[in-house]
Design an enzyme around this catalytic site. Structure first.
Site, mmCIF file in Angstrom:
data_model
loop_
_atom_site.group_PDB
_atom_site.id
_atom_site.type_symbol
_atom_site.label_atom_id
_atom_site.label_comp_id
_atom_site.label_asym_id
_atom_site.label_seq_id
_atom_site.Cartn_x
_atom_site.Cartn_y
_atom_site.Cartn_z
ATOM 1 N N LEU A 71 0.752 -1.041 0.153
ATOM 2 C CA LEU A 71 -0.031 0.138 -0.051
ATOM 3 C C LEU A 71 0.878 1.358 -0.093
ATOM 4 O O LEU A 71 0.614 2.233 -0.674
ATOM 5 C CB LEU A 71 -0.871 -0.029 1.024
ATOM 6 C CG LEU A 71 -1.965 1.235 1.444
ATOM 7 C CD1 LEU A 71 -2.742 1.338 0.081
ATOM 8 C CD2 LEU A 71 -2.663 1.050 2.852
ATOM 9 N N ASP A 72 1.933 1.018 0.801
ATOM 10 C CA ASP A 72 2.726 2.502 0.810
ATOM 11 C C ASP A 72 3.360 2.941 -0.498
ATOM 12 O O ASP A 72 3.379 4.074 -0.729
ATOM 13 C CB ASP A 72 3.896 2.103 1.834
ATOM 14 C CG ASP A 72 4.567 3.387 2.477
ATOM 15 O OD1 ASP A 72 4.024 4.492 2.545
ATOM 16 O OD2 ASP A 72 5.811 3.461 2.343
ATOM 17 N N CYS A 125 -2.275 -6.814 25.556
ATOM 18 C CA CYS A 125 -2.683 -7.880 26.793
ATOM 19 C C CYS A 125 -2.870 -9.127 26.190
ATOM 20 O O CYS A 125 -2.706 -9.762 26.618
ATOM 21 C CB CYS A 125 -3.555 -7.004 27.655
ATOM 22 S SG CYS A 125 -5.101 -6.780 26.988
ATOM 23 N N CYS A 387 -11.115 13.952 -0.425
ATOM 24 C CA CYS A 387 -10.013 13.323 -0.521
ATOM 25 C C CYS A 387 -8.677 14.140 -0.072
ATOM 26 O O CYS A 387 -8.759 15.353 -0.661
ATOM 27 C CB CYS A 387 -9.672 12.781 -1.800
ATOM 28 S SG CYS A 387 -7.837 12.088 -2.032
#
Length: 609
Positions: A71-72, A125, A387
Site C-alpha cells: 500500500l505504501d 494484553c 480526499c
C-alpha cells in the site's frame, strides 16, 4: 527492488528456475526482449521510493502501469503521478480476484480517494498474556520475540508487559542479551525457559484472568528435550561466507516438508537451531533485522516459537506453510488471474495513449461466474471532494496534546497513516520538524529534540484548535491537519491513542438504500504489520439495470459490454456476493466492495420481455 523467489515461479510466465535470486525487473526485461527484440526497455533494480524517481522522472512518461506489492508504495506512486499529471493504471490480484483501475488527475478519483481500511490490530494484553488464536501466537513471535532478539535493541518492546505483574519486567531486564562467553546452546535454552516457562508462570498466576479461560501450561526446555539433544544438531561453522537464503534450521535437522505440522519437540528443536544459526551464520545482521516472509530462517524461527506458545495455551499447532501465510498475510497467487489482469492493464493503457477518455473502465475480475459474467467493467469515479490527496481537504486529528509527543504524531499519523516519507511539519510559519540531507548539525539536533517533546510543549505549542501543515517535498504533497485535544482513548479500539478523521468517503445520496457487509481477506505480501486485516465491504445499492451505486453515493454506469452480458443472463435466485475491489497480489491492505444483489439488475430485462 525484488529478487525472484521459488514461490514466484507458479504465478507468471517470464521467470524460470534458473532465475531464482536475480532481479525481477532485469529478468522480465530480458524475457520480453526475446520475443519483442525491437522494443526499448529500461530495467531499474531499485526502490520506487528512491529520491531519483521524483516528479521529473515521472513526467517523462505518457502513462504509468502499477503492479506494486504494498500500500505504501502504491500511495507514493499515486502522488507522484498526480504531481506529474501523468495517468496511472492501477492493478492487482488476490487469488482468483483482481482489478484494474484508471486514475487521471482532475477527471477520475485518485488511488487514495477511497480510504483503505485500517489493519486489524490486537491489544497488547491479548498478545502477551491471553492469546486464544494461532494468529495471536504468530504476532507475538514475529513482532515481539523476533524483534526483541534480532531487531533494533533501542525499540520499545511489549514482550515483558504483564497486566497483572509488573515485577516480571525487572526479572527480564537483561535476559535477552547474550552473556559474555555464553555458549549458544545455553543462551538458547535460557531464552526458551524465560519466554515459554517463566513468563507463562507469571501470566498464569493471576487467578482473575483465568477464571473463565483455560490456564496456560509453562514449558521448560528440560521438560521437552534432554540436555544433549541440541548437541545432536551438529556444529555450525561460524561467520563463514554463506547465502543467507540457504540457511535453514529445517535442513539442518532433516525436516523437508513445509506442510507437515511439527510436534512440540520438533518445534523446540527448530527454535534452538534457528537461534543458533542466526548467531553462527548471520551475526552481523543481528540488531538490524525485521521479519521478512521470504527469509526462510526467520519464518522457521517464528513458526517454531508460535507453535511452542500455542502448545502452552492449548491452541492447535500449525505447519510452516500455514504459519508463513498468516505471518506474511498471504493469499497464494494464481497465474490465470494475473494473466487476465495483465491483459486488462494493456487494454486500459491503449485507451489512455489514444486519449479515449470516454471508454476508460475500472474492471474487476470475479471469482465465480455469475449471470454469465467473470469480468465486471464500470465507469471510473469522479474525484472525491473529501480526499486529502487530490482535493487537499483538511483532516482532523483527536489527540492528547499534553501527553503525546511529536514523535508519536510523526510515526503513527504522518508516516503510518498518511504515507509521507520525507515530512516537513509547520505550525503557521514555524517549522517544527524536517528531514533532509541539506540540514546542518544544529537543525538536526533541534528537530531531534522536538521529537521527544509533548505537543503542547513545543517551541510553537500545539494545542486544541491548532492547524498543522504537513508537506512531502518528494511527493509534492501538502496536507493540513486540524488538532483537537482529547483526554482519554479506548486502549483496545484506539490503541494509537489518537484518531484521524475527515478522510472519508462522500456521503451517500438521500435515496440510496445501503447495507453493510463484512468480508475478511488476507492479502499477500511484505508488510509486517502487527496483525491480519479485516476489510469491511463497502455498500452498494439495489438499483436499475444500467447503474451500480458506489460508496461515494455517485453512480457508475455499466459499460455497453456489461449491459449486454446482463441482458443475456439467465434468471437465477442466488444473490451475487463477489468481491469487487482489491489492491494487489501481495498487499494486506486491500479494500473490498460487494455487489449485494445482481438479480435486481435484471428487472429491466424482465420488463422488456
Amino acid at each position: 527492488m525484488d529478487t525472484i523467489e521459488v514461490s514466484n515461479l507458479n504465478r507468471q510466465f517470464l521467470f524460470r528456475q534458473s532465475h531464482v535470486g536475480q532481479s525481477k525487473a532485469k529478468v522480465a526485461r530480458d524475457a520480453v526482449l526475446k520475443f519483442r527484440p525491437q522494443m526499448s526497455i529500461t530495467a531499474h533494480h531499485a526502490n520506487v521510493k528512491d529520491p531519483k524517481f521524483n516528479v521529473e522522472f515521472f513526467k517523462q512518461f505518457n502513462v504509468v502501469l502499477n503492479g506494486l506489492d504494498n500500500l505504501d508504495a502504491r500511495r507514493h506512486v499515486n502522488r507522484l503521478c498526480l504531481a506529474a499529471d501523468v495517468p496511472l493504471v492501477e492493478s492487482g490480484t488476490t487469488g482468483f480476484l483482481g482489478q484494474v483501475t484508471v486514475h487521471v488527475k482532475g477527471k477520475t478519483e485518485c488511488y487514495e480517494c477511497q480510504p483503505k481500511p485500517a489493519p486489524k490490530t490486537y491489544p497488547v494484553c491479548t498478545i502477551t498474556s491471553t492469546p486464544s488464536k494461532f494468529v495471536h501466537c504468530i504476532v507475538w513471535a514475529k513482532d515481539l520475540l523476533f524483534a526483541k532478539l534480532f531487531g533494533d535493541k533501542n525499540q520499545e518492546n511489549d514482550l515483558n508487559v504483564r497486566s497483572s505483574d509488573a515485577s516480571s519486567s525487572a526479572h527480564a531486564e537483561d535476559v535477552f542479551v547474550r552473556r559474555k562467553d555464553e555458549d549458544i546452546d545455553q543462551y538458547g535454552r535460557r531464552i526458551y525457559d524465560h519466554v515459554f516457562g517463566y513468563n507463562i508462570e507469571v501470566a498464569s498466576s493471576n487467578e482473575e484472568t483465568w477464571k473463565n479461560r483455560n490456564r496456560p501450561k509453562p514449558i521448560y526446555s528440560a521438560d521437552v528435550m534432554p540436555e544433549n539433544l541440541t548437541e545432536q544438531n551438529g556444529n555450525v561453522a561460524k561467520n563463514c561466507v554463506v547465502d543467507t537464503s540457504s540457511v535453514s534450521a529445517m535442513a539442518s535437522l532433516g525436516l523437508k516438508n513445509p506442510q507437515d505440522t511439527w510436534t512440540l519437540l520438533e518445534s523446540s528443536r527448530i527454535f534452538l537451531e534457528a537461534l543458533k544459526l542466526f548467531f553462527a551464520k548471520r551475526e552481523k545482521e543481528i540488531g538490524n533485522l525485521s521479519f521478512d516472509k521470504d527469509d526462510q530462517l526467520a519464518v522457521e524461527f517464528v513458526t517454531a516459537a508460535a507453535n511452542i506458545r500455542a502448545a502452552s495455551f492449548g491452541i492447535s499447532l500449525h505447519s510452516l506453510f500455514e504459519a508463513k501465510g498468516i505471518a506474511g498475510n498471504i493469499v497464494h497467487a494464481v497465474a490465470t488471474t494475473n494473466a487476465i489482469i495483465a491483459g486488462l492493464i494493456v487494454i486500459e493503457a491503449i485507451k489512455v495513449l489514444l486519449k479515449d477518455t470516454d471508454k476508460y473502465r475500472m474492471t474487476y475480475c470475479l471469482e465465480h461466474i455469475t449471470k454469465k459474467m467473470l469480468l465486471m467493467p464500470v465507469e471510473p469515479y469522479e474525484p472525491n471532494k473529501s480526499c486529502y490527496v487530490c482535493s487537499e481537504t483538511p483532516l482532523s486529528l483527536e489527540i492528547n496534546t499534553s501527553r503525546s509527543k511529536l514523535r508519536d504524531f510523526v510515526e503513527k499519523i504522518v508516516k503510518a497513516k498518511l504515507g509521507i516519507n520525507f515530512p516537513l511539519i509547520m505550525h503557521g510559519s514555524n517549522l517544527l520538524y524536517e528531514v533532509g540531507d541539506d540540514l546542518d548539525e544544529v537543525e538536526v539536533a533541534n528537530y531531534a529534540a522536538n521529537l521527544e517533546k509533548v505537543l503542547s510543549q513545543l517551541p510553537s505549542p500545539v494545542t486544541n484548535g491548532t492547524m498543522l501543515t504537513v508537506e512531502d517535498l518528494q511527493q509534492e504533497l501538502t496536507c493540513n491537519i486540524n488538532i483537537k485535544h482529547r483526554e482519554e482513548f479506548d486502549e483496545e479500539k484506539e490503541p494509537d491513542g489518537m484518531l484521524l478523521s475527515g478522510w472519508t468517503q462522500a456521503p451517500p445520496a438521500k435515496d440510496d438504500k445501503q447495507s453493510m457487509n463484512d468480508k475478511q481477506s488476507i492479502g499477500n505480501g511484505g508488510d509486517s504489520s502487527n496483525a491480519l486485516q479485516t476489510e469491511p465491504a463497502d455498500a452498494v445499492k439495489d438499483g436499475e439495470m444500467e447503474e451500480i451505486s458506489e460508496p461515494s453515493g455517485k453512480k457508475r454506469k455499466l459499460s455497453e459490454g456489461s449491459k449486454a452480458s446482463i441482458l443475456d443472463a439467465t434468471d437465477g435466485t442466488r444473490n451475487h456476493k463477489e468481491v469487487e475491489k482489491l489492491d494487489d497480489d501481495d498487499d494486506d491492505d486491500d479494500d473490498v466492495v460487494m455487489f449485494d444483489d445482481l438479480d435486481s439488475m435484471t428487472n429491466k430485462k424482465k420488463r422488456l420481455q
